[in-house]
Design a protein around this motif. Structure first.
Motif, short mmCIF file in Angstrom:
data_model
loop_
_atom_site.label_atom_id
_atom_site.label_comp_id
_atom_site.label_asym_id
_atom_site.label_seq_id
_atom_site.Cartn_x
_atom_site.Cartn_y
_atom_site.Cartn_z
N LEU A 253 56.87 -18.97 26.85
CA LEU A 253 57.12 -19.79 25.66
C LEU A 253 57.99 -19.04 24.67
N ARG A 254 58.93 -19.74 24.09
CA ARG A 254 59.78 -19.12 23.07
C ARG A 254 59.01 -18.93 21.78
N LYS A 255 58.23 -19.95 21.39
CA LYS A 255 57.47 -19.89 20.14
C LYS A 255 56.02 -20.25 20.45
N THR A 256 55.11 -19.44 19.96
CA THR A 256 53.69 -19.69 20.18
C THR A 256 53.20 -20.68 19.12
N PRO A 257 52.49 -21.73 19.53
CA PRO A 257 52.04 -22.73 18.55
C PRO A 257 50.98 -22.18 17.59
N GLU A 258 50.89 -22.81 16.41
CA GLU A 258 49.81 -22.51 15.47
C GLU A 258 48.51 -22.96 16.11
N LEU A 259 47.46 -22.16 15.93
CA LEU A 259 46.18 -22.47 16.55
C LEU A 259 45.19 -22.98 15.51
N SER A 260 44.51 -24.06 15.83
CA SER A 260 43.39 -24.52 15.01
C SER A 260 42.20 -24.70 15.95
N PHE A 261 41.06 -24.16 15.53
CA PHE A 261 39.89 -24.10 16.40
C PHE A 261 38.84 -25.12 15.97
N TYR A 262 38.22 -25.75 16.96
CA TYR A 262 37.18 -26.74 16.73
C TYR A 262 36.02 -26.46 17.69
N LEU A 263 34.84 -26.82 17.25
CA LEU A 263 33.66 -26.65 18.08
C LEU A 263 33.50 -27.86 18.99
N ASP A 264 33.40 -27.61 20.28
CA ASP A 264 33.20 -28.69 21.25
C ASP A 264 31.70 -28.87 21.43
N ASP A 265 31.18 -29.96 20.92
CA ASP A 265 29.73 -30.19 20.97
C ASP A 265 29.33 -31.17 22.07
N SER A 266 30.18 -31.35 23.06
CA SER A 266 29.87 -32.31 24.12
C SER A 266 28.66 -31.87 24.95
N LEU A 267 28.47 -30.55 25.14
CA LEU A 267 27.31 -30.08 25.90
C LEU A 267 26.01 -30.36 25.14
N ASP A 268 26.04 -30.19 23.81
CA ASP A 268 24.86 -30.50 23.00
C ASP A 268 24.55 -32.00 23.07
N TYR A 269 25.60 -32.81 23.08
CA TYR A 269 25.44 -34.26 23.18
C TYR A 269 24.81 -34.63 24.51
N ILE A 270 25.25 -34.01 25.59
CA ILE A 270 24.69 -34.27 26.92
C ILE A 270 23.22 -33.86 26.97
N GLU A 271 22.90 -32.69 26.41
CA GLU A 271 21.50 -32.23 26.37
C GLU A 271 20.62 -33.20 25.59
N ARG A 272 21.15 -33.72 24.49
CA ARG A 272 20.41 -34.67 23.67
C ARG A 272 20.12 -35.95 24.46
N ILE A 273 21.10 -36.44 25.18
CA ILE A 273 20.91 -37.65 25.99
C ILE A 273 19.89 -37.38 27.08
N ASP A 274 19.98 -36.21 27.74
CA ASP A 274 19.02 -35.86 28.78
C ASP A 274 17.59 -35.81 28.23
N SER A 275 17.43 -35.21 27.06
CA SER A 275 16.08 -35.12 26.48
C SER A 275 15.55 -36.50 26.12
N LEU A 276 16.41 -37.39 25.65
CA LEU A 276 15.97 -38.74 25.33
C LEU A 276 15.59 -39.50 26.59
N LEU A 277 16.35 -39.27 27.67
CA LEU A 277 16.01 -39.93 28.94
C LEU A 277 14.71 -39.39 29.52
N GLN A 278 14.43 -38.10 29.33
CA GLN A 278 13.19 -37.50 29.81
C GLN A 278 11.99 -38.10 29.08
N GLN A 279 12.16 -38.40 27.79
CA GLN A 279 11.07 -38.98 27.00
C GLN A 279 10.74 -40.39 27.47
N GLU A 280 11.73 -41.10 27.99
CA GLU A 280 11.52 -42.47 28.47
C GLU A 280 10.63 -42.51 29.70
N ASP A 281 10.69 -41.46 30.52
CA ASP A 281 9.93 -41.45 31.79
C ASP A 281 8.46 -41.31 31.59
#
Length: 113
Positions: A85-113
């Motif tokens: 790359l000739r120029k490196t892009p500016e970086l902005s960082f974000y937290l990916d909370d998709s794994l927490d979302y998946i865990e939350r759905i799994d725990s809710l499904l476990q409660q249904e059983d």
């Protein structure tokens, strides 16, 4: 719609940033930071980096540390991709909370059983 060039640069940045974070987190025992996704703007000047942190309780703290050292991380990244790359892009960082979302759905499904 992401162009082929944007996709290639995203993959390159994700690979190199993952290596940078792997080296940095080797010093901090018990914390794993992985790059789950990188999105590059159409003009290739800005890259949004989505990070997944384990354990997730330390996510905000780690994200704050990474954001404060963004210039250093960008410099390290520029050293690694200087031949692609000739120029490196500016970086902005974000937290990916998709794994927490998946865990939350799994725990809710476990409660249904």
């Amino acid at each position: 719609m992401e162009t082929t060039r944007q996709a290639k640069i995203s993959r390159l940045l994700q690979k190199e940033l993952s290596e940078i974070f792997r080296q940095q987190t080797a010093k901090t025992h018990g914390v794993i930071v992985s790059v789950s996704n990188v999105r590059v703007s159409p003009d290739l000047s800005i890259a949004k980096v989505y990070l997944s942190v384990f354990p997730s309780e330390k996510g905000e703290e780690i994200l704050g540390n990474i954001t404060r050292s963004a210039k250093t991380i960008r410099y390290d990244l520029a050293q690694k991709v200087r031949f692609q790359l000739r120029k490196t892009p500016e970086l902005s960082f974000y937290l990916d909370d998709s794994l927490d979302y998946i865990e939350r759905i799994d725990s809710l499904l476990q409660q249904e059983d």
